[in-house]
Design an enzyme around this catalytic site. Structure first.
Site, PDB file in Angstrom:
ATOM      1  N   ASP A 142     -21.506  17.234   8.508  1.00  0.00           N
ATOM      2  CA  ASP A 142     -21.733  15.896   7.959  1.00  0.00           C
ATOM      3  C   ASP A 142     -22.981  15.948   7.089  1.00  0.00           C
ATOM      4  O   ASP A 142     -23.900  16.714   7.380  1.00  0.00           O
ATOM      5  CB  ASP A 142     -21.916  14.877   9.111  1.00  0.00           C
ATOM      6  CG  ASP A 142     -21.506  13.470   8.705  1.00  0.00           C
ATOM      7  OD1 ASP A 142     -22.145  12.895   7.807  1.00  0.00           O
ATOM      8  OD2 ASP A 142     -20.540  12.942   9.292  1.00  0.00           O
ATOM      9  N   ALA A 191     -14.395  13.677   6.213  1.00  0.00           N
ATOM     10  CA  ALA A 191     -15.482  13.393   5.262  1.00  0.00           C
ATOM     11  C   ALA A 191     -14.957  12.851   3.951  1.00  0.00           C
ATOM     12  O   ALA A 191     -13.987  13.366   3.408  1.00  0.00           O
ATOM     13  CB  ALA A 191     -16.284  14.672   5.014  1.00  0.00           C
ATOM     14  N   GLY A 192     -15.611  11.805   3.456  1.00  0.00           N
ATOM     15  CA  GLY A 192     -15.220  11.264   2.168  1.00  0.00           C
ATOM     16  C   GLY A 192     -15.770   9.870   1.999  1.00  0.00           C
ATOM     17  O   GLY A 192     -16.232   9.252   2.963  1.00  0.00           O
ATOM     18  N   SER A 249      -4.452   7.394   4.673  1.00  0.00           N
ATOM     19  CA  SER A 249      -4.545   5.945   4.822  1.00  0.00           C
ATOM     20  C   SER A 249      -3.217   5.294   4.475  1.00  0.00           C
ATOM     21  O   SER A 249      -2.478   5.783   3.610  1.00  0.00           O
ATOM     22  CB  SER A 249      -5.625   5.431   3.873  1.00  0.00           C
ATOM     23  OG  SER A 249      -5.521   4.029   3.722  1.00  0.00           O
ATOM     24  N   TYR A 253     -10.172   4.737  -4.700  1.00  0.00           N
ATOM     25  CA  TYR A 253     -10.256   5.284  -3.340  1.00  0.00           C
ATOM     26  C   TYR A 253      -8.869   5.688  -2.844  1.00  0.00           C
ATOM     27  O   TYR A 253      -8.654   6.807  -2.383  1.00  0.00           O
ATOM     28  CB  TYR A 253     -10.876   4.251  -2.386  1.00  0.00           C
ATOM     29  CG  TYR A 253     -10.486   4.500  -0.945  1.00  0.00           C
ATOM     30  CD1 TYR A 253     -11.067   5.545  -0.235  1.00  0.00           C
ATOM     31  CD2 TYR A 253      -9.500   3.725  -0.330  1.00  0.00           C
ATOM     32  CE1 TYR A 253     -10.666   5.803   1.073  1.00  0.00           C
ATOM     33  CE2 TYR A 253      -9.110   3.975   0.973  1.00  0.00           C
ATOM     34  CZ  TYR A 253      -9.692   5.020   1.666  1.00  0.00           C
ATOM     35  OH  TYR A 253      -9.289   5.284   2.944  1.00  0.00           O
ATOM     36  N   LYS A 262      -6.705   9.480  -1.905  1.00  0.00           N
ATOM     37  CA  LYS A 262      -5.894   9.825  -0.722  1.00  0.00           C
ATOM     38  C   LYS A 262      -4.523  10.341  -1.143  1.00  0.00           C
ATOM     39  O   LYS A 262      -4.032  11.339  -0.619  1.00  0.00           O
ATOM     40  CB  LYS A 262      -5.752   8.604   0.199  1.00  0.00           C
ATOM     41  CG  LYS A 262      -7.063   8.139   0.830  1.00  0.00           C
ATOM     42  CD  LYS A 262      -7.589   9.164   1.812  1.00  0.00           C
ATOM     43  CE  LYS A 262      -8.960   8.831   2.351  1.00  0.00           C
ATOM     44  NZ  LYS A 262      -9.566   9.943   3.112  1.00  0.00           N
TER      45      LYS A 262
END
Ligand code: UDP
Length: 339
Positions: A31, A81-82, A124, A149, A153
């Site tokens: 992280d 992570a993102g 997502s 965003y 994905k």
């Protein structure tokens, strides 16, 4: 297994790390703390009874990422992570494309170099876009998304499919989250958004604890039973268990790359969630109805058949669990984790 968890200090990541440690796996968290506090890892250790190892790394740095994967020598990677704020992604699209794609490229290159063949990816429900029939099913195509965003994905799912097709033995689970909410029932871990929360549940929680004046309900004139939008809220501990189940089924998945919806499989309205929160707090909370938020869909939820049949996973916790656990966390940690 030994598992590298990128973004393991974040909201869903930290709950998943606890679930993995409790299940007997060893965990290395990677992280950069760009949207998380180091203190969360003390809470993880407290709850799980042992620590996750930590690598502080920005995954867009391919050289550092390679070194981290080499040193961790994981059996599998869970890639959380993102960057994840829909509104911010429209203001700073290049940041989003660069961070979310470059980090995945670094990770995949390092996994290939070091022979790591198992990956669970945080996707997502936004990948279903504006036109998919409800409830959403994993076989729906073409994937689309309404924000930069969301498009990171969709793109990442496509990159993973292409890389897996060219990499014998690589197994990838794409976990499509619906609306993750709730907190660890101990009250020791929960969602700690930096700045003004974008999402409904943390916003209501901050109103309840006095950090925000009132909830703005974005529209009550939708074609839904009470006029407010329906979403599929899923408890973060159910989600965490979904990651454990996906990891443990990677080697036996029906296809090398496979998408799974992680949702409760039912729609709950903004008003229902808000009323449930007021009930657990024990008083009416200030709110007002304002204009619709641009881009919001009226209603969607998950078809959860595939995760149930193939992973043996199902969301078990109720809306009342979600609000009670969120409220316990928020009351005990009104300002979130210590800096
Ligand atoms: N919402 C709201 N007020 C807020 C935040 C969200 O009324 O301050 C509504 C939003 O319009 C949507 C639902 O709550 O119908 C869930 O929004 P959230 O941003 O949590 O998730 P998303 O819609 O992005 O899945």
């Amino acid at each position: 297994m030994r598992i590298l968890v990128t973004g393991g200090a974040g909201y869903i990541g930290s709950h998943t790390v606890v679930a993995l440690l409790e299940r007997g796996h060893d965990v290395v968290v990677a992280d950069d703390f760009s949207n998380a506090r180091p203190a969360v890892l003390d809470r993880v250790a407290e709850l799980a009874g042992r620590r996750a190892a930590l690598e502080v790394v920005d995954l867009t740095d391919a050289g550092r990422t390679d070194a981290v994967v080499a040193a961790a020598a994981p059996d599998a990677v869970v890639h959380f992570a993102g960057r994840k704020a829909v509104g911010e992604s429209a203001e700073r699209p290049l940041d989003y494309y660069r961070t979310n794609l470059d980090s995945t490229f670094s990770l995949l290159a390092a996994m290939e170099r070091h022979g790591v063949r198992r990956l669970v990816y945080s996707s997502s429900a936004t990948v279903y876009g504006d036109h998919a029939p409800v409830p959403y099913v994993e076989t729906y195509e073409p994937l689309a998304a309404a924000s930069p965003y969301g498009r990171t994905k969709v793109m990442t799912e496509q990159v993973l499919a292409d890389v897996a097709a060219a990499t014998p033995g690589l197994r990838v689970a794409l976990l499509r989250y619906f609306n993750p909410v709730g907190a660890h029932p101990s009250g020791r871990m929960g969602e700690d958004p930096q700045g003004v929360p974008n999402n409904l549940m943390p916003y209501v929680a901050q109103v309840a604890v006095g950090r925000r004046e009132r909830l703005a309900i974005f529209g009550d004139d939708y074609d839904t039973p009470d006029g407010t939008c329906l979403r599929d809220y899923v408890h973060v501990l159910d989600l965490a268990e979904g990651h454990v189940a996906a990891l443990e089924h990677l080697d036996t998945m029906a296809t090398p790359v496979r998408a799974f919806n992680l949702g409760a499989g039912r729609g709950t309205s903004v008003r229902e969630l808000f009323d449930a929160f007021c009930a657990v707090v024990g008083r009416p909370l200030p709110h007002e109805v304002v204009a619709r938020r641009p881009g919001d869909l009226p209603a969607y939820w998950a078809d959860t058949t595939r995760a149930a049949e193939e992973l043996g996973w199902r969301a078990r916790r109720t809306i009342d669990d979600m609000v009670a656990d969120t409220w316990r966390w928020q009351q005990a940690n009104p300002e979130g984790y210590p800096a």
